[in-house]
Design an enzyme around this catalytic site. Structure first.
Site, PDB file in Angstrom:
ATOM      1  N   TYR A   1      -6.540   6.623   4.288  1.00 57.88           N
ATOM      2  CA  TYR A   1      -6.747   5.575   3.280  1.00 57.88           C
ATOM      3  C   TYR A   1      -5.916   4.330   3.582  1.00 57.88           C
ATOM      4  CZ  TYR A   1      -5.934   2.614  -0.651  1.00 57.88           C
ATOM      5  OH  TYR A   1      -5.794   1.479  -1.401  1.00 57.88           O
TER       6      TYR A   1
ATOM      7  N   ASP B   1      -9.450   4.164  -3.013  1.00 56.02           N
ATOM      8  CA  ASP B   1      -8.341   4.608  -3.848  1.00 56.02           C
ATOM      9  C   ASP B   1      -8.883   5.170  -5.158  1.00 56.02           C
ATOM     10  OD1 ASP B   1      -9.150   2.395  -5.294  1.00 56.02           O
ATOM     11  OD2 ASP B   1      -7.173   1.441  -5.352  1.00 56.02           O
TER      12      ASP B   1
ATOM     13  N   GLU C   1       0.824  -1.217   0.000  1.00 59.74           N
ATOM     14  CA  GLU C   1       0.000   0.000   0.000  1.00 59.74           C
ATOM     15  C   GLU C   1       0.856   1.263   0.000  1.00 59.74           C
ATOM     16  OE1 GLU C   1      -3.095   0.489  -0.515  1.00 59.74           O
ATOM     17  OE2 GLU C   1      -3.727  -1.617  -0.518  1.00 59.74           O
TER      18      GLU C   1
END
Length: 366
Positions: free
Chosen positions: A138, A156, A55
């Site tokens: 996020y 995203d 990520e």
């Protein structure tokens, strides 16, 4: 939900119940999920370290670009404790070329924090994850959902696009983000939260693409407002981009035998801690004469040769043009304070950002 933000077509097609969307997504995902080096196989538990590492790497970067870097990192540092014991310089060297280098510094700081403060175990909640360096809302939601199956929906760019089309969100980004987040949460299944998120990511990456989406293959095509309107390629709505002011400067490529003169940038700021050749400040409106005045001084260096052309590079907030000057000095010449000589043959192991790779290639005629 404002009626101005989410528009319904005048003549709606027959639509499935909202509750069937998560089921349809998971059924599609089970058949078409992407095979990614950081993704657990069906039925296997996700490794929080691999989820976190991927990520961070995927921020502002494509899956294709990240793949080789991810493989290199896990081969050298197979878990967060190993990465936490590494030096920041080693991490920056391994990261070189991937861009957005503050991510590499935050990656190392986070690994150190997890190793020292959490005994090598990632927190399993969004709140706990957000307390770690470099993990924002996020990324915390993505790790919580994918690694720990917490019922949360990370949003995203792929998910933003799917949701904005599915609901025809008229509001422009970035103002539309809270609404899109709210709508995306309605696509969470009662279980398998991580798979719900990854299903939407895969849908956006492979079917609901920015241009020419393959709507006929989408599991939600009969339920998509933008498709019913024939406006799918116009979503998400985006405010016009503001391009930054062009900055200019000079870079000085100095060789001494088979070595190159380099220095490290300050730890804080743009390209912090990365390796570069000496250079001038990067300023808007700077002329070549003023930039050349900032050249390094070395014993035996009598003349600079300007290379034809300029090196261009685009950062997030501004474009850059660099004039490149070259010079040669005798091998063994003392490096100016704050600079050092490195063998040209080992440059691949230096933490060189892409702009410096361009400069060196131009200066050495590679």
């Amino acid at each position: 939900m404002s009626p101005r933000s989410v528009r319904k077509p005048k003549s709606e097609p027959s639509q499935p119940e909202t509750s069937s969307r998560p089921v349809a997504l998971l059924q599609w995902y089970d058949r078409h999920r992407r095979r990614l080096p950081w993704r657990a196989a069906p039925g296997e538990a996700s490794d929080p370290y691999r989820v976190w590492l991927s990520e961070i790497m995927l921020q502002q970067t494509t899956v294709k670009a990240v793949g080789p870097y991810f493989e290199k990192f896990v081969a050298r540092w197979p878990d967060v404790t190993a990465l936490g014991r590494a030096s920041q310089d080693d991490v920056l060297r391994m990261w070189a070329g991937l861009g957005y280098y503050s991510r590499a510094r935050n990656l190392h700081a986070c690994a150190v924090a997890v190793t020292r403060e959490h005994r090598g175990v990632f927190p399993d909640t969004e709140e706990g994850l957000r307390a770690l360096p470099g993990i924002g809302p996020y990324t915390a939601a993505a790790i919580a959902a994918i690694a720990f199956d917490r019922r949360t929906m990370p949003v995203d760019g792929n998910i933003e696009r799917v949701v904005s089309r599915l609901f025809a969100v008229e509001e422009e980004l970035p103002q539309a983000k809270p609404l899109i987040q709210q709508l995306a949460a309605t696509l969470l299944a009662d279980s398998r939260a991580g798979d719900s998120a990854q299903a939407l990511m895969d849908l956006g990456a492979s079917i609901c693409t920015p241009k020419k989406p393959a709507c006929s293959l989408c599991p939600l095509n009969e339920d998509c407002t933008a498709r019913a309107q024939g406006t799918q390629e116009t979503f998400p709505r985006k405010a016009p981009k503001k391009s930054g002011t062009l900055r200019r400067g000079a870079a000085f490529v100095v060789t001494g035998g088979d070595e190159l003169l380099v220095r490290s940038r300050p730890e804080k700021g743009l390209l912090g801690g990365m390796t570069e050749v000496p250079g001038s400040d990067w300023l808007a409106g700077q002329d070549d004469a003023a930039a050349k005045q900032q050249a390094p001084e070395l014993k035996g260096l009598s003349r600079w040769q300007r290379k034809v052309g300029v090196v261009t590079h685009v950062f997030t907030h501004f474009p850059l043009e660099l004039v490149v000057y070259t010079a040669k000095v005798e091998a063994g010449t003392r490096a100016p304070e704050g600079m050092r000589w490195v063998p040209i043959a080992t440059l691949a192991g230096e933490a060189l950002p892409n702009v410096m790779r361009k400069v060196i290639a131009h200066g050495l005629g590679l």
